[in-house]
Design a protein around this motif. Structure first.
Motif, PDB file in Angstrom:
ATOM      1  N   VAL A 124       0.817  -1.216   0.000  1.00 53.24           N
ATOM      2  CA  VAL A 124       0.000   0.000   0.000  1.00 53.24           C
ATOM      3  C   VAL A 124       0.852   1.268   0.000  1.00 53.24           C
ATOM      4  CG1 VAL A 124      -2.042  -1.075   0.996  1.00 53.24           C
ATOM      5  CG2 VAL A 124      -0.259  -0.219   2.526  1.00 53.24           C
ATOM      6  N   GLY A 125       2.100   1.155  -0.431  1.00 51.74           N
ATOM      7  CA  GLY A 125       2.936   2.337  -0.580  1.00 51.74           C
ATOM      8  C   GLY A 125       3.993   2.450   0.478  1.00 51.74           C
ATOM      9  N   GLY A 126       4.729   3.572   0.414  1.00 52.90           N
ATOM     10  CA  GLY A 126       4.561   4.634  -0.558  1.00 52.90           C
ATOM     11  C   GLY A 126       5.388   4.426  -1.822  1.00 52.90           C
ATOM     12  N   GLY A 127       5.843   5.553  -2.375  1.00 50.12           N
ATOM     13  CA  GLY A 127       6.524   5.527  -3.652  1.00 50.12           C
ATOM     14  C   GLY A 127       7.861   4.805  -3.612  1.00 50.12           C
ATOM     15  N   VAL A 128       8.587   4.924  -2.508  1.00 48.83           N
ATOM     16  CA  VAL A 128       9.900   4.279  -2.396  1.00 48.83           C
ATOM     17  C   VAL A 128       9.733   2.759  -2.397  1.00 48.83           C
ATOM     18  CG1 VAL A 128      11.855   3.883  -0.827  1.00 48.83           C
ATOM     19  CG2 VAL A 128      11.021   6.218  -1.220  1.00 48.83           C
ATOM     20  N   LEU A 129       8.815   2.272  -1.558  1.00 53.59           N
ATOM     21  CA  LEU A 129       8.616   0.823  -1.461  1.00 53.59           C
ATOM     22  C   LEU A 129       8.017   0.258  -2.754  1.00 53.59           C
ATOM     23  CD1 LEU A 129       8.869  -1.684   0.279  1.00 53.59           C
ATOM     24  CD2 LEU A 129       6.542  -1.280   1.065  1.00 53.59           C
ATOM     25  N   SER A 130       7.096   0.984  -3.374  1.00 54.12           N
ATOM     26  CA  SER A 130       6.473   0.493  -4.613  1.00 54.12           C
ATOM     27  C   SER A 130       7.511   0.355  -5.721  1.00 54.12           C
ATOM     28  CB  SER A 130       5.376   1.446  -5.071  1.00 54.12           C
ATOM     29  OG  SER A 130       4.433   1.562  -4.067  1.00 54.12           O
ATOM     30  N   ALA A 131       8.404   1.335  -5.819  1.00 57.26           N
ATOM     31  CA  ALA A 131       9.443   1.270  -6.853  1.00 57.26           C
ATOM     32  C   ALA A 131      10.382   0.096  -6.587  1.00 57.26           C
ATOM     33  CB  ALA A 131      10.226   2.587  -6.899  1.00 57.26           C
ATOM     34  N   GLU A 132      10.733  -0.105  -5.318  1.00 56.37           N
ATOM     35  CA  GLU A 132      11.621  -1.226  -4.960  1.00 56.37           C
ATOM     36  C   GLU A 132      10.958  -2.552  -5.356  1.00 56.37           C
ATOM     37  OE1 GLU A 132      12.766  -0.938  -0.832  1.00 56.37           O
ATOM     38  OE2 GLU A 132      13.952  -2.774  -0.907  1.00 56.37           O
ATOM     39  N   CYS A 133       9.675  -2.649  -5.105  1.00 60.27           N
ATOM     40  CA  CYS A 133       8.909  -3.860  -5.416  1.00 60.27           C
ATOM     41  C   CYS A 133       8.904  -4.121  -6.927  1.00 60.27           C
ATOM     42  CB  CYS A 133       7.490  -3.644  -4.882  1.00 60.27           C
ATOM     43  SG  CYS A 133       6.434  -5.052  -5.035  1.00 60.27           S
ATOM     44  N   LEU A 134       8.738  -3.069  -7.718  1.00 59.49           N
ATOM     45  CA  LEU A 134       8.727  -3.240  -9.181  1.00 59.49           C
ATOM     46  C   LEU A 134      10.122  -3.508  -9.729  1.00 59.49           C
ATOM     47  CD1 LEU A 134       6.306  -0.777 -10.943  1.00 59.49           C
ATOM     48  CD2 LEU A 134       6.127  -3.229 -10.699  1.00 59.49           C
ATOM     49  N   ARG A 135      11.117  -2.789  -9.184  1.00 62.18           N
ATOM     50  CA  ARG A 135      12.503  -2.992  -9.625  1.00 62.18           C
ATOM     51  C   ARG A 135      12.923  -4.437  -9.436  1.00 62.18           C
ATOM     52  NH1 ARG A 135      13.937   2.048  -7.509  1.00 62.18           N
ATOM     53  NH2 ARG A 135      14.373   1.101  -5.507  1.00 62.18           N
ATOM     54  N   LEU A 136      12.454  -5.051  -8.334  1.00 57.38           N
ATOM     55  CA  LEU A 136      12.832  -6.433  -8.014  1.00 57.38           C
ATOM     56  C   LEU A 136      11.903  -7.443  -8.689  1.00 57.38           C
ATOM     57  CD1 LEU A 136      13.592  -5.917  -4.221  1.00 57.38           C
ATOM     58  CD2 LEU A 136      15.253  -6.429  -6.014  1.00 57.38           C
ATOM     59  N   ASP A 137      10.973  -6.923  -9.490  1.00 58.75           N
ATOM     60  CA  ASP A 137      10.092  -7.799 -10.275  1.00 58.75           C
ATOM     61  C   ASP A 137       9.201  -8.670  -9.383  1.00 58.75           C
ATOM     62  OD1 ASP A 137       9.090  -8.677 -12.624  1.00 58.75           O
ATOM     63  OD2 ASP A 137      10.797  -9.945 -13.160  1.00 58.75           O
ATOM     64  N   LEU A 138       8.685  -8.090  -8.314  1.00 60.87           N
ATOM     65  CA  LEU A 138       7.920  -8.872  -7.339  1.00 60.87           C
ATOM     66  C   LEU A 138       6.408  -8.744  -7.496  1.00 60.87           C
ATOM     67  CD1 LEU A 138      10.066  -7.934  -4.191  1.00 60.87           C
ATOM     68  CD2 LEU A 138      10.087 -10.106  -5.438  1.00 60.87           C
ATOM     69  N   ALA A 139       5.946  -7.733  -8.239  1.00 59.96           N
ATOM     70  CA  ALA A 139       4.498  -7.456  -8.283  1.00 59.96           C
ATOM     71  C   ALA A 139       3.804  -8.239  -9.386  1.00 59.96           C
ATOM     72  CB  ALA A 139       4.266  -5.965  -8.480  1.00 59.96           C
ATOM     73  N   ASP A 140       2.581  -8.693  -9.082  1.00 60.47           N
ATOM     74  CA  ASP A 140       1.744  -9.342 -10.095  1.00 60.47           C
ATOM     75  C   ASP A 140       0.746  -8.359 -10.690  1.00 60.47           C
ATOM     76  OD1 ASP A 140       2.574 -12.172  -9.684  1.00 60.47           O
ATOM     77  OD2 ASP A 140       1.847 -11.762  -7.666  1.00 60.47           O
ATOM     78  N   GLU A 141       0.378  -7.355  -9.898  1.00 62.60           N
ATOM     79  CA  GLU A 141      -0.732  -6.484 -10.284  1.00 62.60           C
ATOM     80  C   GLU A 141      -0.531  -5.086  -9.708  1.00 62.60           C
ATOM     81  OE1 GLU A 141      -5.171  -7.832  -9.962  1.00 62.60           O
ATOM     82  OE2 GLU A 141      -4.670  -6.802  -8.103  1.00 62.60           O
ATOM     83  N   LEU A 142      -1.042  -4.126 -10.462  1.00 61.17           N
ATOM     84  CA  LEU A 142      -0.929  -2.729 -10.045  1.00 61.17           C
ATOM     85  C   LEU A 142      -2.314  -2.100 -10.096  1.00 61.17           C
ATOM     86  CD1 LEU A 142       1.406  -0.752  -9.631  1.00 61.17           C
ATOM     87  CD2 LEU A 142       1.439  -0.401 -12.082  1.00 61.17           C
ATOM     88  N   ARG A 143      -2.751  -1.510  -8.985  1.00 60.12           N
ATOM     89  CA  ARG A 143      -4.048  -0.806  -8.994  1.00 60.12           C
ATOM     90  C   ARG A 143      -3.786   0.656  -8.716  1.00 60.12           C
ATOM     91  NH1 ARG A 143      -9.035  -4.131  -7.522  1.00 60.12           N
ATOM     92  NH2 ARG A 143      -8.338  -6.263  -7.824  1.00 60.12           N
ATOM     93  N   TYR A 144      -4.214   1.471  -9.642  1.00 53.69           N
ATOM     94  CA  TYR A 144      -3.898   2.906  -9.601  1.00 53.69           C
ATOM     95  C   TYR A 144      -5.232   3.637  -9.558  1.00 53.69           C
ATOM     96  CZ  TYR A 144      -0.934   6.889 -11.141  1.00 53.69           C
ATOM     97  OH  TYR A 144      -0.218   8.055 -11.241  1.00 53.69           O
ATOM     98  N   SER A 145      -5.561   4.235  -8.435  1.00 55.91           N
ATOM     99  CA  SER A 145      -6.819   4.974  -8.319  1.00 55.91           C
ATOM    100  C   SER A 145      -6.527   6.450  -8.543  1.00 55.91           C
ATOM    101  CB  SER A 145      -7.418   4.774  -6.928  1.00 55.91           C
ATOM    102  OG  SER A 145      -7.693   3.414  -6.714  1.00 55.91           O
ATOM    103  N   ILE A 146      -6.996   6.979  -9.676  1.00 62.48           N
ATOM    104  CA  ILE A 146      -6.708   8.377 -10.025  1.00 62.48           C
ATOM    105  C   ILE A 146      -7.828   9.277  -9.526  1.00 62.48           C
ATOM    106  CG2 ILE A 146      -6.324  10.003 -11.909  1.00 62.48           C
ATOM    107  CD1 ILE A 146      -5.412   7.693 -13.618  1.00 62.48           C
ATOM    108  N   LEU A 147      -7.447  10.259  -8.727  1.00 61.44           N
ATOM    109  CA  LEU A 147      -8.443  11.197  -8.207  1.00 61.44           C
ATOM    110  C   LEU A 147      -8.531  12.423  -9.115  1.00 61.44           C
ATOM    111  CD1 LEU A 147      -7.522  10.794  -4.483  1.00 61.44           C
ATOM    112  CD2 LEU A 147      -9.570  10.003  -5.625  1.00 61.44           C
TER     113      LEU A 147
END
Ligand SMILES: NC(=O)c1ccc[n+]([C@@H]2O[C@H](COP(=O)([O-])OP(=O)(O)OC[C@H]3O[C@@H](n4cnc5c(N)ncnc54)[C@H](OP(=O)(O)O)[C@@H]3O)[C@@H](O)[C@H]2O)c1
Length: 193
Positions: A124-147
């Protein structure tokens, strides 16, 4: 629960210009007053049922500090009694039994500890952890709620991502309050899996 069944989702809400918080960490802009007549609504019971499908939350320490601040202001704790893992190298206050701290290799933590134990894992974030997760190829899915708001500058959804990540758009849903939720699948099978 078998590790092969597990699914790691990154979910955050962001302004249309891609920020999850102002530079000083404020998220006051999350409350918007828009109305989109054709949009969907979610009944509280539906939200509750959906949240029950989440087996654990994972967050960076700065997101945890925001959550603690909200709690101390009487705004509640958004993660219920669901196990919540906070990534940090510091010693932070722990206000509830469901919170555990972890520091170190994120890929080993996800693959060796979380995936064998939890089926639905929400970052659930934030930006530092999310980028680390993607860089390490760990995520299956991304949900982006645009306000429906532009805030000009702030903390990015992904802080310092160092390469392109191609995504597959799986679902788009617009809500009555003007929020649009995009759900993407992250192609599997790259490094570090
Ligand atoms: N709009 C939204 O949906 C949304 C969602 C989440 C957060 N936010 C906002 O975003 C802001 C925080 O985001 P952020 O990008 O600045 O920070 P963050 O990702 O929440 O936290 C980053 C920190 O987590 C710790 N960390 C990360 N990976 C680690 C690892 N592998 N091992 C140990 N520790 C690790 C480090 O802190 P240490 O120094 O503690 O080690 C790092 O500085 C807050 O203002 C929050 O309110 C908004």
């Amino acid at each position: 629960m078998a590790s092969s069944d597990s699914r790691l989702t990154i979910h955050m809400a962001a302004s249309l210009d891609g920020f999850i918080a102002r530079k000083d960490g404020r998220v006051d802009w999350l409350e918007t007053a828009d109305e989109f007549a054709a949009g969907a609504t979610m009944e509280p019971a539906e939200v509750e049922a959906f949240l029950k499908t989440i087996d654990c939350y994972v967050m960076g320490s700065r997101t945890y500090e925001t959550a603690l601040r909200f709690e101390s202001q009487g705004l509640g704790w958004a993660y219920g009694n669901t196990p919540t893992f906070v990534l940090t190298t510091r010693s932070l206050p722990r206000t509830r039994d469901s919170v555990q701290f972890h520091s170190g290799d994120l890929a080993r933590f996800v693959n060796d500890r979380l995936r064998p134990a939890y089926r639905t894992i929400w970052f659930v974030g934030g930006g530092v952890l999310s980028a680390e997760c993607l860089r390490l190829d760990l995520a299956d899915e991304l949900r982006y709620s645009i306000l429906p708001v532009l805030i000009g500058e702030g903390i990015s959804f992904f802080e310092k991502l160092d390469r392109d990540v191609a995504l597959h758009l799986a679902e788009v849903k617009a809500y009555r309050n003007g929020m649009v939720e995009l759900r993407y699948e992250v192609p599997r099978g790259r490094s570090a899996r």
